[in-house]
Enzyme design. Structure first.
Site, PDB file in Angstrom:
ATOM      1  N   GLY A 100       0.844  -1.193   0.000  1.00  0.00           N
ATOM      2  CA  GLY A 100       0.000   0.000   0.000  1.00  0.00           C
ATOM      3  C   GLY A 100       0.873   1.233   0.000  1.00  0.00           C
ATOM      4  O   GLY A 100       1.917   1.258  -0.649  1.00  0.00           O
ATOM      5  N   HIS A 101       0.468   2.240   0.794  1.00  0.00           N
ATOM      6  CA  HIS A 101       1.200   3.508   0.854  1.00  0.00           C
ATOM      7  C   HIS A 101       1.264   4.007   2.285  1.00  0.00           C
ATOM      8  O   HIS A 101       0.460   3.613   3.123  1.00  0.00           O
ATOM      9  CB  HIS A 101       0.523   4.547  -0.041  1.00  0.00           C
ATOM     10  N   TYR A 115       0.038   3.996   7.724  1.00  0.00           N
ATOM     11  CA  TYR A 115       0.325   2.974   6.726  1.00  0.00           C
ATOM     12  C   TYR A 115      -1.023   2.462   6.236  1.00  0.00           C
ATOM     13  O   TYR A 115      -1.736   1.777   6.968  1.00  0.00           O
ATOM     14  CB  TYR A 115       1.162   1.841   7.321  1.00  0.00           C
ATOM     15  N   CYS A 116      -1.386   2.818   5.031  1.00  0.00           N
ATOM     16  CA  CYS A 116      -2.657   2.453   4.416  1.00  0.00           C
ATOM     17  C   CYS A 116      -2.387   1.207   3.567  1.00  0.00           C
ATOM     18  O   CYS A 116      -1.752   1.292   2.512  1.00  0.00           O
ATOM     19  CB  CYS A 116      -3.140   3.626   3.572  1.00  0.00           C
ATOM     20  N   ILE A 117      -2.842   0.057   4.044  1.00  0.00           N
ATOM     21  CA  ILE A 117      -2.406  -1.228   3.501  1.00  0.00           C
ATOM     22  C   ILE A 117      -3.589  -2.011   2.935  1.00  0.00           C
ATOM     23  O   ILE A 117      -4.649  -2.083   3.553  1.00  0.00           O
ATOM     24  CB  ILE A 117      -1.711  -2.055   4.608  1.00  0.00           C
TER      25      ILE A 117
END
Length: 145
Positions: A100-101, A115-117
């Site tokens: 992710g980002h 942390y967008c996973i």
């Protein structure tokens, strides 16, 4: 060595597209978006440990959000300028799976990162199953809880 077809068969089409081709699952559709059980999250491809439920929070973004990986060395960050945006892509260290980002709008008291996973990049190991699944060394993360 596992072939691409074997990997796709083992982890499924969506997980394959996310981890191998940096696809993104639709928001609010992932298995772990609104999921807060005690345990660890591992890379669905390699089984490497990535995140803990202790660092998971509800960001409202539609994807699982963590304030940090269990250890910084477990992930790598890469500049991502796709879709006309400037972002930081997060990959697993061993397998190089797209996860992710990471963004700088997370909880300030937890370091300020989000942390967008993608759920499709992860496998959850419940606390009660960690020893059986080979992750006993990480049980001490939960000693204070």
């Amino acid at each position: 060595m596992e072939t691409s077809d074997e990997l796709k068969q083992r982890i499924g089409d969506l997980s394959y597209e996310v981890t191998q081709h940096a696809a993104t699952e639709s928001p609010f559709t992932g298995e772990y978006d609104d999921f807060f059980e005690k345990g660890i999250y591992i890379d669905i491809v390699s089984g490497e440990v990535l995140f803990s439920s202790l660092d998971k929070f509800n960001s409202g973004c539609g994807w699982p959000a963590f304030s940090k990986p269990i250890e910084n060395r477990m992930v790598t960050n890469h500049d991502d300028s796709s879709y006309g945006m400037r972002r930081v892509e997060v990959k697993s260290r061993e397998a190089g799976s797209h996860l992710g980002h990471v963004f700088s709008d997370g909880p300030k008291e937890a370091g300020g990162l989000r942390y967008c996973i993608n759920s499709a990049a992860l496998k959850f190991i419940p606390y009660e199953q960690m020893e059986k699944e080979g992750y006993a060394q990480w049980l001490t993360l939960f000693d204070e809880t």
